[in-house]
Design a protein around this motif. Structure first.
Motif, PDB file in Angstrom:
ATOM      1  N   UNK A  25       0.831  -1.207   0.000  1.00  0.00           N
ATOM      2  CA  UNK A  25       0.000   0.000   0.000  1.00  0.00           C
ATOM      3  C   UNK A  25       0.864   1.255   0.000  1.00  0.00           C
ATOM      4  N   UNK A  26       1.970   1.233   0.737  1.00  0.00           N
ATOM      5  CA  UNK A  26       2.886   2.382   0.713  1.00  0.00           C
ATOM      6  C   UNK A  26       3.390   2.638  -0.702  1.00  0.00           C
ATOM      7  N   UNK A  27       3.754   1.558  -1.394  1.00  0.00           N
ATOM      8  CA  UNK A  27       4.332   1.696  -2.732  1.00  0.00           C
ATOM      9  C   UNK A  27       3.314   2.252  -3.715  1.00  0.00           C
ATOM     10  N   UNK A  28       2.091   1.710  -3.712  1.00  0.00           N
ATOM     11  CA  UNK A  28       1.091   2.162  -4.669  1.00  0.00           C
ATOM     12  C   UNK A  28       0.683   3.611  -4.417  1.00  0.00           C
ATOM     13  N   UNK A 153      -2.533  -9.320  -2.814  1.00  0.00           N
ATOM     14  CA  UNK A 153      -2.282  -7.881  -2.734  1.00  0.00           C
ATOM     15  C   UNK A 153      -0.806  -7.573  -3.011  1.00  0.00           C
ATOM     16  N   UNK A 154       0.085  -8.374  -2.431  1.00  0.00           N
ATOM     17  CA  UNK A 154       1.519  -8.150  -2.625  1.00  0.00           C
ATOM     18  C   UNK A 154       1.891  -8.289  -4.108  1.00  0.00           C
ATOM     19  N   UNK A 155       1.461  -9.389  -4.720  1.00  0.00           N
ATOM     20  CA  UNK A 155       1.817  -9.662  -6.117  1.00  0.00           C
ATOM     21  C   UNK A 155       1.175  -8.642  -7.046  1.00  0.00           C
ATOM     22  N   UNK A 156      -0.109  -8.364  -6.842  1.00  0.00           N
ATOM     23  CA  UNK A 156      -0.834  -7.450  -7.726  1.00  0.00           C
ATOM     24  C   UNK A 156      -0.259  -6.039  -7.660  1.00  0.00           C
ATOM     25  N   UNK A 157       0.021  -5.546  -6.457  1.00  0.00           N
ATOM     26  CA  UNK A 157       0.561  -4.191  -6.320  1.00  0.00           C
ATOM     27  C   UNK A 157       1.952  -4.095  -6.939  1.00  0.00           C
ATOM     28  N   UNK A 158       2.765  -5.146  -6.785  1.00  0.00           N
ATOM     29  CA  UNK A 158       4.099  -5.144  -7.400  1.00  0.00           C
ATOM     30  C   UNK A 158       3.993  -5.069  -8.923  1.00  0.00           C
ATOM     31  N   UNK A 164       3.527   0.604 -14.205  1.00  0.00           N
ATOM     32  CA  UNK A 164       3.494   2.074 -14.207  1.00  0.00           C
ATOM     33  C   UNK A 164       4.884   2.640 -14.453  1.00  0.00           C
ATOM     34  N   UNK A 165       5.884   2.064 -13.810  1.00  0.00           N
ATOM     35  CA  UNK A 165       7.263   2.531 -14.004  1.00  0.00           C
ATOM     36  C   UNK A 165       7.686   2.355 -15.466  1.00  0.00           C
ATOM     37  N   UNK A 166       7.327   1.225 -16.057  1.00  0.00           N
ATOM     38  CA  UNK A 166       7.681   0.989 -17.462  1.00  0.00           C
ATOM     39  C   UNK A 166       7.003   2.004 -18.378  1.00  0.00           C
ATOM     40  N   UNK A 167       5.737   2.326 -18.098  1.00  0.00           N
ATOM     41  CA  UNK A 167       5.015   3.293 -18.931  1.00  0.00           C
ATOM     42  C   UNK A 167       5.654   4.672 -18.836  1.00  0.00           C
ATOM     43  N   UNK A 250       8.539   3.388  -5.328  1.00  0.00           N
ATOM     44  CA  UNK A 250       8.211   1.961  -5.308  1.00  0.00           C
ATOM     45  C   UNK A 250       9.177   1.193  -4.413  1.00  0.00           C
ATOM     46  N   UNK A 251      10.479   1.399  -4.637  1.00  0.00           N
ATOM     47  CA  UNK A 251      11.488   0.672  -3.859  1.00  0.00           C
ATOM     48  C   UNK A 251      11.388   1.039  -2.383  1.00  0.00           C
ATOM     49  N   UNK A 252      11.232   2.320  -2.083  1.00  0.00           N
ATOM     50  CA  UNK A 252      11.165   2.763  -0.694  1.00  0.00           C
ATOM     51  C   UNK A 252       9.888   2.274  -0.026  1.00  0.00           C
ATOM     52  N   UNK A 253       8.769   2.265  -0.766  1.00  0.00           N
ATOM     53  CA  UNK A 253       7.517   1.788  -0.190  1.00  0.00           C
ATOM     54  C   UNK A 253       7.613   0.350   0.280  1.00  0.00           C
ATOM     55  N   UNK A 254       8.084  -0.527  -0.599  1.00  0.00           N
ATOM     56  CA  UNK A 254       8.225  -1.934  -0.210  1.00  0.00           C
ATOM     57  C   UNK A 254       9.321  -2.096   0.850  1.00  0.00           C
ATOM     58  N   UNK A 255      10.417  -1.340   0.696  1.00  0.00           N
ATOM     59  CA  UNK A 255      11.523  -1.460   1.652  1.00  0.00           C
ATOM     60  C   UNK A 255      11.126  -1.047   3.054  1.00  0.00           C
ATOM     61  N   UNK A 256      10.378   0.037   3.180  1.00  0.00           N
ATOM     62  CA  UNK A 256       9.972   0.497   4.507  1.00  0.00           C
ATOM     63  C   UNK A 256       8.939  -0.438   5.124  1.00  0.00           C
ATOM     64  N   UNK A 257       8.126  -1.082   4.284  1.00  0.00           N
ATOM     65  CA  UNK A 257       7.231  -2.101   4.817  1.00  0.00           C
ATOM     66  C   UNK A 257       8.007  -3.238   5.458  1.00  0.00           C
ATOM     67  N   UNK A 258       9.088  -3.671   4.792  1.00  0.00           N
ATOM     68  CA  UNK A 258       9.940  -4.722   5.363  1.00  0.00           C
ATOM     69  C   UNK A 258      10.606  -4.261   6.656  1.00  0.00           C
TER      70      UNK A 258
END
Length: 295
Positions: A25-28, A153-158, A164-167, A250-258
């Motif tokens: 959720x942080x990443x999205x 949720x984890x897989x779909x958000x990733x 989005x990043x590719x676009x 994106x990287x920070x969102x997932x990283x801070x969740x961890x």
């Protein structure tokens, strides 16, 4: 049993997976914020309220129209994204040439109005939203039993974050968006409607927030305050990653969740402030953020 810093390995891995759920959720949410700030130079403080609207849109579709989770995953972000387009045309578009403070104050006011309207009609008690039947079971990961929906949720958000990043970074559309931010008159000379491009960009960022809200509805109770509870953390994520940096968000969102998941193991009370401690350290060492560019 394998121990790491006195903690059983299965318990550590399990907490990391749970941290990834928050990180999703942080990443999205931070991704949508980064797009709006990076391409439009607007600090969108209404992002949390629009996330809440996404959850309520899914709830309304189910309870008023009988439309379930899977169609709502498309319809709710579209509806809220269209609402964002209206906001951009009526209010946001007038602020592009002004200081960032004006955008922050305007969107903060919009957030209060949106939350107030929903609070007036639905109160502050949470409204339940059922997990879709296809994702209702558990998954045995060996070291923990994970509810299937949370794994989804984890897989779909990733996947959404990656797409989005590719676009933004790898397509001609993304190049037009970045060019319109830097030199709108030059882009208009090539026959591109820059105001429409910026309007759709804001709507897309808002739709990402609403999509996160739909995903959050079965996990958290749907209530008018759910956006206010998370938006401050998401802003911290954006600051740490670098204001306007798509990859950084994106990287920070997932990283801070961890990181939150790890902190909960050793000092549960400190997990709620871990993000802000990291933000303070990053601002001291690298004010532009981990992935941001120095002005």
């Amino acid at each position: 049993m394998t121990m790491i810093f006195g903690v059983p390995l299965p318990a550590l891995l399990g907490q990391l997976v749970l941290g990834l759920i928050n990180g999703s959720f942080y990443a999205m949410l931070s991704l949508g914020l980064a797009i709006i700030f990076g391409l439009l130079n607007i600090i969108n403080f209404a992002h949390g309220a629009l996330y809440m609207m996404g959850a309520f849109a899914a709830w309304m579709l189910l309870n008023y129209c009988g439309i379930g989770f899977w169609p709502a995953l498309i319809l709710a972000p579209l509806a809220v994204g269209l609402f964002g387009v209206v906001l951009e045309r009526l209010f946001i578009s007038r602020l592009y040439q002004l200081d960032h403070l004006y955008g922050l104050l305007l969107t903060f006011g919009l957030a209060l109005i949106i939350q107030g309207v929903f609070r007036n009609y639905y109160g502050v008690s949470g409204l339940p939203y059922a997990i879709p039947q296809q994702l209702a079971g558990p998954v045995n990961l060996g070291f923990m039993i994970l509810p299937m929906y949370r794994g989804f949720v984890i897989v779909f958000s990733a996947l959404i974050c990656l797409a989005t990043w590719l676009i933004i970074e790898k397509t001609s559309l993304g190049a037009y968006l970045r060019a319109a931010t830097e030199n709108p008159k030059l882009v208009e000379a090539f026959g591109i409607n820059v105001p429409r491009l910026m309007m759709l960009t804001y709507g897309f960022g808002v739709a990402l927030a609403a999509l996160a809200g739909v995903l959050a509805a079965p996990i958290y109770s749907v209530n008018p305050n759910m956006g206010a509870d998370i938006v401050i953390v998401v802003f911290a994520v954006v600051v740490i990653g670098g204001m306007g940096s798509i990859l950084g968000s994106v990287v920070t969102g997932f990283g801070l969740g961890l990181i939150e998941g790890i902190v909960k193991i050793f000092y549960q009370q400190g997990s709620s402030i871990a993000v802000f401690v990291i933000m303070a350290i990053v601002l001291l060492v690298r004010p532009a953020g981990l992935f941001g560019r120095a002005p």
